[in-house]
Scaffold this motif. Structure first.
Motif, short mmCIF file in Angstrom:
data_model
loop_
_atom_site.label_atom_id
_atom_site.label_comp_id
_atom_site.label_asym_id
_atom_site.label_seq_id
_atom_site.Cartn_x
_atom_site.Cartn_y
_atom_site.Cartn_z
N ASN A 40 -9.99 13.36 -32.46
CA ASN A 40 -9.31 12.43 -31.54
C ASN A 40 -9.47 10.97 -32.50
O ASN A 40 -10.32 10.63 -33.05
N SER A 41 -8.20 9.99 -31.84
CA SER A 41 -8.27 8.88 -32.61
C SER A 41 -9.70 8.01 -32.38
O SER A 41 -10.30 8.06 -31.12
N PRO A 42 -10.01 7.07 -33.03
CA PRO A 42 -11.26 6.24 -32.81
C PRO A 42 -10.65 5.14 -31.59
O PRO A 42 -9.53 5.09 -31.52
N GLU A 43 -11.86 4.57 -31.24
CA GLU A 43 -11.37 3.34 -30.17
C GLU A 43 -10.79 2.38 -30.91
O GLU A 43 -11.00 2.32 -32.24
N SER A 44 -9.73 1.61 -30.16
CA SER A 44 -9.01 0.58 -30.93
C SER A 44 -8.85 -0.42 -29.65
O SER A 44 -9.01 -0.26 -28.61
N LEU A 45 -7.97 -1.57 -30.06
CA LEU A 45 -7.32 -2.29 -29.09
C LEU A 45 -6.32 -1.69 -28.08
O LEU A 45 -6.36 -2.19 -26.88
N LEU A 46 -5.93 -0.56 -28.58
CA LEU A 46 -4.96 0.21 -27.64
C LEU A 46 -5.82 1.38 -26.96
O LEU A 46 -5.68 1.53 -25.73
N PHE A 47 -6.92 2.00 -27.66
CA PHE A 47 -7.36 3.12 -27.11
C PHE A 47 -8.81 3.06 -26.69
O PHE A 47 -9.71 2.61 -27.25
N ASN A 48 -8.98 3.13 -25.31
CA ASN A 48 -10.47 3.38 -24.84
C ASN A 48 -10.67 4.62 -24.35
O ASN A 48 -10.27 4.88 -23.30
N LYS A 49 -11.38 5.44 -24.98
CA LYS A 49 -11.69 6.76 -24.46
C LYS A 49 -12.17 6.97 -23.20
O LYS A 49 -11.76 7.69 -22.37
N SER A 50 -13.17 5.96 -22.72
CA SER A 50 -13.88 6.01 -21.44
C SER A 50 -13.01 5.62 -20.23
O SER A 50 -13.39 5.89 -19.19
N ALA A 51 -12.03 5.10 -20.42
CA ALA A 51 -11.17 4.69 -19.58
C ALA A 51 -9.74 5.29 -19.69
O ALA A 51 -8.69 4.88 -18.84
N THR A 52 -9.70 6.46 -20.32
CA THR A 52 -8.14 7.27 -20.47
C THR A 52 -8.38 8.65 -19.97
O THR A 52 -9.44 9.40 -20.48
N LEU A 53 -7.49 9.33 -19.29
CA LEU A 53 -7.53 10.46 -18.84
C LEU A 53 -6.06 11.24 -19.40
O LEU A 53 -5.09 10.60 -19.09
N PHE A 54 -6.30 12.02 -20.32
CA PHE A 54 -4.94 12.78 -20.81
C PHE A 54 -4.23 13.39 -19.73
O PHE A 54 -4.74 13.87 -18.89
N ASN A 55 -2.69 13.02 -19.87
CA ASN A 55 -1.73 13.47 -18.90
C ASN A 55 -1.77 12.93 -17.65
O ASN A 55 -0.91 13.18 -16.70
N LEU A 56 -2.41 11.80 -17.47
CA LEU A 56 -2.32 11.17 -16.14
C LEU A 56 -1.32 10.73 -15.83
O LEU A 56 -0.68 10.57 -14.62
N HIS A 57 -0.53 9.91 -16.70
CA HIS A 57 0.91 9.62 -16.21
C HIS A 57 2.01 10.54 -15.89
O HIS A 57 2.77 10.14 -15.19
N ARG A 58 1.73 11.72 -16.44
CA ARG A 58 2.51 12.71 -16.24
C ARG A 58 2.20 13.55 -14.68
O ARG A 58 3.16 13.82 -13.75
#
Length: 624
Positions: A240-258
């Motif tokens: 997976n991509s590392p943490e960045s200004l855009l990406f916070n693994k702890s606060a992201t759920l794959f496919n949630l928007h869909r």
């Protein structure tokens, strides 16, 4: 003059969007009286205390105090500036943004914008390589073998990262993206020697999107049979991509928007371990699937789920690691206030494998519809951890099982599981219930001791501590009530400004009243929602939203307003009266302990003078 943040444009956007619709995309709301109620997105809670007022277009949480208008909500939830929130809502409403004056963006904002553009570009690039070039042929064959259709590939914008050290690096550089920034964004990587190269190579790429559908990262699966480079053998299967200004693994759920609309419609989410499981389930018709991103479920992810639904079916892998992850996820989900069931999968089988081998119907009937309550899963998991060699092992297992059953709040459920346990291990129900009661009393005693904090251990009182509730003073309540009515009625605000000879005593109330006087002086309407937007200070905005959300009689009489004003005006007199009474008591005590008769008489005389002042103040308060 109309500008990108002018009052005219702000009012146009505010009138075009409904706060209930916008908040409803992030929080599951239900109608409750005149307001809408849900779980606060700004703090963890199990009982809803987050209110949205549709009529006045503002929100307030009675749990954490967060409050404001629709702009405040987006700014706080998505960490946006006011112009960003305004323009996002304008875009949602189909309103064109007036041409802005040249304003220099902050360095962080420019970096974030560049990262977002780069992710969008690279996502399209990977998808093009997979579907339109020979480099993606093997990956397409692999995906077809896994049963993933071209329509699903298009829906999820699945792509392929060529087996190259600098394919993406060159493409990004040609388009003017800083290589160093792209390393920070996680699209490129840097060796110890300082060489910059493609982070993802020879992998099938799955874009990871935020709650609004923006690409913020990638998950890459190593393509089996791809030509290995010098260090590919040591690379993980999934990356997976590392943490960045855009990406916070702890606060992201794959496919949630869909999946979010389907989750809310069905009032249930399917939680998987990996994105391939989600995609297979989606293709099979189970569109409420979401997944964590290679890490254990976090409290933040559980809170996001709870804002969208009350029920979750856990569908993790059937191996030992999957069962262990399920046990941990159950605790996190329950802490967030979710109802949890566990879908059973055969040992060593993941959801993707099961769907491909047995089909959608079997997955529905034999897995999802067989989802078991938490207690049933915990008992099953407990059995798998024990090897019964003798009666001692059997007794230990039964004791652990009894502890699990005793945690159930429903006597009916406890009885049902006790009967199953007694039958399974050839015990009499009476003996098992006796053991259960003994264990329950022991657990209860331990819980009561645990509840008592060290500071109270010198006075346990059977584990119970009663704290007296203190009511706010009368002037405090009067000030709040006046502010409530002042937000709704300009005449009341003018009357308070004219008749309140004393300032409000609470500093925040003084500041909010000053805002109200200025608000009406500028010709603004009687509208709490617009006033909340007018207030610039965040803490005062929260105070205003909390006051506006109070349930009060709107047909207030002039006499009632007069009583509140009197409470405010009388407070300085009451405070002075209390001070004088303390002074008089002190003088009487000093007189009683005086060394001489002259000193005693002098002190008693001072007490008498103070008494006259007390009488004058008491009469003044009676006259009002």
């Amino acid at each position: 003059m109309t500008g990108p943040t002018s009052d005219e444009f702000v009012n146009q956007v505010r009138a075009a969007v409904d706060i209930v619709d916008v908040v409803g995309e992030y929080v599951q709301l239900r109608k409750s009286g005149r307001a809408f109620l849900g779980l606060c997105p700004f703090h963890s809670e199990k009982s809803p205390s987050f209110n949205v007022n549709a009529e006045r277009q503002f929100f307030h949480c009675f749990g954490c105090g967060a409050g404001g208008d629709i702009f405040s909500f987006l700014m706080k939830l998505e960490q946006l500036t006011f112009p960003e929130a305004l323009h996002k809502l304008a875009e949602r409403a189909g309103i064109s943004v007036p041409q802005p004056q040249q304003v220099e963006d902050s360095p962080e904002k420019r970096m974030k914008h560049a990262m977002q553009e780069a992710h969008t570009f690279v996502s399209r690039l990977y998808h093009y390589v997979l579907t339109k070039t020979p480099y993606g042929a093997e990956a397409m064959k692999y995906l077809a073998k896994r049963g993933i259709s071209e329509a699903t590939i298009a829906e999820y914008q699945i792509g392929f990262a060529p087996d190259s050290w600098d394919f993406v690096t060159q493409q990004l550089t040609k388009r003017g993206f800083s290589q160093e920034l792209m390393v920070e964004a996680g699209l490129l990587a840097k060796s110890d020697a300082g060489k910059i190269f493609d982070r993802f190579r020879g992998r099938i790429m799955f874009p990871i999107q935020d709650s609004q559908g923006n690409v913020i990262g990638f998950g890459g699966r190593l393509l089996q049979g791809s030509k290995p480079n010098s260090n590919q053998k040591s690379q993980p299967k999934y990356l997976n991509s590392p943490e960045s200004l855009l990406f916070n693994k702890s606060a992201t759920l794959f496919n949630l928007h869909r999946a979010r609309p389907i989750i809310r419609k069905r009032k249930e989410a399917l939680l998987f371990e990996g994105y391939v499981d989600v995609i297979s389930a989606w293709q099979a018709g189970f569109m409420q699937g979401i997944a964590t991103l290679g890490t254990a479920l976090t409290e933040q992810q559980a809170r996001i789920l709870r804002r969208n639904t009350e029920s979750v079916v856990l569908c993790y892998d059937g191996d030992a690691a999957g069962q262990e992850a399920t046990s941990k996820a159950i605790h996190v989900l329950q802490q967030a206030g979710l109802i949890v069931r566990v879908a059973p999968l055969p040992q060593g089988v993941d959801p993707d494998d099961y769907i491909r081998q047995h089909g959608a119907e079997a997955f529905s009937q034999q897995v999802l519809l067989q989802a078991m309550p938490i207690t049933a899963f915990r008992l099953k998991h407990l059995r798998s951890q024990f090897v019964i060699k003798d009666e001692t092992d059997k007794a230990r297992l039964i004791a652990k099982a009894v502890e699990i059953i005793n945690e159930l709040g429903s006597p009916v459920e406890r009885d049902m599981y006790q009967r199953q346990l007694a039958e399974e291990y050839s015990l009499t129900l009476g003996d098992l219930k006796w053991e259960s009661k003994r264990a329950y009393n022991q657990q209860k005693s331990e819980r009561q001791r645990d509840k008592v904090t060290p500071a109270w251990n010198n006075s346990i009182n059977n584990g119970k501590v009663t704290l007296a509730k203190t009511l706010p003073p009368a002037y405090h309540t009067a000030e709040r009530m006046l502010l409530y009515y002042m937000m709704r009625n300009e005449e009341i605000a003018a009357r308070v400004q004219q008749e309140c000879s004393a300032h409000f005593q609470v500093d925040e109330h003084v500041a909010l009243a000053a805002y109200l006087y200025a608000y009406y002086a500028e010709g603004n309407p009687e509208d709490p929602g617009k006033f909340i937007h007018y207030v610039q200070d965040d803490l005062l905005k929260q105070l205003a939203s909390g006051l506006a959300m109070m349930e009060c009689n709107n047909d207030v009489s002039e006499l009632e307003i007069g009583d509140y004003i009197k409470q405010v005006n009388n407070y300085p007199k009451r405070a002075e009266l209390e001070r004088l009474r303390d002074e008089q008591r002190s003088l009487h005590l000093q007189a009683a302990a005086a060394d001489s008769e002259d000193a005693r008489k002098q002190l008693e005389l001072q007490a008498a003078v103070t008494g006259m002042k007390i009488l004058e103040l008491e009469n003044a308060l009676k006259e009002g």
